[in-house]
Design a protein around this motif. Structure first.
Motif, PDB file in Angstrom:
ATOM      1  N   SER A  45     -11.542  37.929   7.450  1.00 10.99           N
ATOM      2  CA  SER A  45     -12.648  37.763   8.394  1.00 10.99           C
ATOM      3  C   SER A  45     -12.593  38.729   9.570  1.00 10.99           C
ATOM      4  N   ARG A  47     -13.145  41.965  11.856  1.00 15.29           N
ATOM      5  CA  ARG A  47     -14.191  42.971  12.011  1.00 15.29           C
ATOM      6  C   ARG A  47     -13.864  43.784  13.260  1.00 15.29           C
ATOM      7  N   SER A  49     -15.605  43.913  15.781  1.00 19.75           N
ATOM      8  CA  SER A  49     -15.980  43.072  16.925  1.00 19.75           C
ATOM      9  C   SER A  49     -14.908  42.051  17.282  1.00 19.75           C
ATOM     10  N   THR A  50     -13.996  41.751  16.337  1.00 22.66           N
ATOM     11  CA  THR A  50     -12.941  40.781  16.619  1.00 22.66           C
ATOM     12  C   THR A  50     -11.644  41.445  17.075  1.00 22.66           C
ATOM     13  N   GLU A  68     -15.852  53.142  13.774  1.00 26.22           N
ATOM     14  CA  GLU A  68     -17.231  52.696  13.553  1.00 26.22           C
ATOM     15  C   GLU A  68     -18.104  53.866  13.118  1.00 26.22           C
ATOM     16  N   SER A 120     -11.076  46.199   8.992  1.00 26.17           N
ATOM     17  CA  SER A 120     -12.416  46.212   9.576  1.00 26.17           C
ATOM     18  C   SER A 120     -13.227  47.377   9.046  1.00 26.17           C
ATOM     19  N   HIS A 123     -14.389  46.453   5.580  1.00 24.95           N
ATOM     20  CA  HIS A 123     -15.519  45.519   5.641  1.00 24.95           C
ATOM     21  C   HIS A 123     -16.797  46.216   6.108  1.00 24.95           C
ATOM     22  N   ALA A 124     -16.666  47.173   7.019  1.00 24.93           N
ATOM     23  CA  ALA A 124     -17.847  47.825   7.589  1.00 24.93           C
ATOM     24  C   ALA A 124     -18.423  48.900   6.684  1.00 24.93           C
TER      25      ALA A 124
END
Length: 366
Positions: A45, A47, A49-50, A68, A120, A123-124
């Motif tokens: 889970s 990301r 953002s976390t 990013e 992350s 996932h992105a």
């Protein structure tokens, strides 16, 4: 830090026999190795953002920004390097082949969140999960052993992204193998991302005659843009000191009381690890809710120590608490080991085992 382990008292009666890792000899088929090239449960889970950058360490915020942009530049399709633009950090340009680094390399100490950021990125990345791969360096080299070199190239060449956690060169064979493999994948248009505690140009130092393989090491380094991530070990930031080892009677009692717990003597487990390939250590812990160890003592030699490092990584990835008697985990490795070429691996193992020991404290049945 979360734990999926059952609370004390929720398992079977105290006289139920616990599991034993020493009784397990897992066999992992090649198709499972490929299917499991995704972030481990601990990082399901996470990301960008976390990820919480330390305000005192600007390199952490910079790493998030760059990654990013790197993810955004990956696009949604996959093509060979000859038909596809260079995947830059947030932009693309037409080219017959990449003109510069096609990957990003996260260099930093243990516990600064490199694996969090690598997961992350996975996932992105705007690609189907079947078109992006995530694995440790050990898992990648074992995939080559299971599939063969050409089949591994063919399998991974269809991906848009390959993420390699815990990248390191421990022997000359790995150096030549990985240098050739990543070169083939870059030619096929695969973007690369890796984490390590060692700068790419210094891989292998202190482990073998790295100077004899300078061409291969420099070739590996050329595939990556390095991002340095500074900071302290987040696993222990603001947390209480890890618990001291427990009496053996409490460890045994807890192993019998907690459903899905394993119980092994530490020296016996070290011996068993020598008979199981490190790529199978994850399967060794399938279904285990907590690992209970008795008689923890100093690791006798470097080969044993490196196997223990891999097991610690797999337990940490799977959020399996570790309850132990004997010596504390910061006394596992000798001073000579902690000052040698593998010192960063050993400190990572201590950090991760200490975090898992903290998680296990709530399980104890007094």
């Amino acid at each position: 830090m979360s734990s999926s382990t059952a609370a004390p008292g929720s398992g079977p009666a105290p006289d139920a026999a616990p599991l034993s890792l020493c009784a397990r000899e897992p066999h992992v088929p090649a198709d499972r190795l490929v299917a499991e090239m995704v972030p481990p449960p601990r990082f399901d889970s996470v990301r960008f953002s976390t990820y919480i950058p330390d305000p005192r360490q600007p390199s952490q915020s910079e790493a998030v920004r760059v990654l990013e942009g790197f993810a955004a530049g990956l696009g949604t399709g996959h093509a060979t390097g000859a038909r596809r633009g260079f995947l830059g950090f947030g932009r693309a340009r037409a080219a017959k082949a990449p003109a510069g680094p096609r990957g990003v390399y996260l260099d930093g100490g243990y516990g600064v969140g490199k694996t969090h950021l690598l997961a992350s990125l996975w996932h992105a990345a705007p690609a189907d999960p079947s078109r992006k791969a995530f694995g440790t360096f050990v898992e990648l080299t074992n995939l080559v052993g299971a599939l063969g070199f050409q089949q591994t190239v063919q399998t991974l060449s269809g991906h848009s992204l390959l993420c390699i956690d815990e990248f390191e060169l421990d022997d000359p064979g790995d150096t030549v193998l990985v240098s050739t493999l990543l070169g083939k994948l870059v030619e096929a248009g695969v973007a690369l991302a890796a984490t390590s505690n060692t700068l790419p140009g210094r891989l292998g130092e202190g482990r073998f005659a790295a100077a004899d393989f300078l061409r291969e090491i420099q070739g590996l380094s050329a595939h990556f843009r390095t991002l340095r991530i500074d900071g302290e070990d987040y696993r222990h930031r603001g947390l209480p000191q890890a618990p001291a080892p427990f009496p053996e009677e409490e460890v045994v009692r807890t192993a019998h009381a907690v459903e899905g717990a394993s119980l092994d003597a530490f020296p016996a487990l070290l011996g068993h690890l020598a008979r199981v390939h490190p790529s199978r250590y994850g399967a060794l812990t399938d279904g285990v809710r907590a690992v209970c160890l008795t008689g923890v003592e100093p690791v006798p030699d470097q080969s044993t120590a490196l196997r223990l490092v891999v097991l610690a990584d797999r337990l940490y990835d799977r959020e399996v608490p570790v309850l132990a008697s004997g010596l504390p985990f910061d006394r596992l490795f000798s001073e000579e080991m902690l000052n040698g070429g593998y010192r960063k691996k050993y400190f990572r193992a201590i950090s991760r085992l200490t975090a898992l020991a903290r998680d296990a404290k709530e399980l104890v049945v007094a």
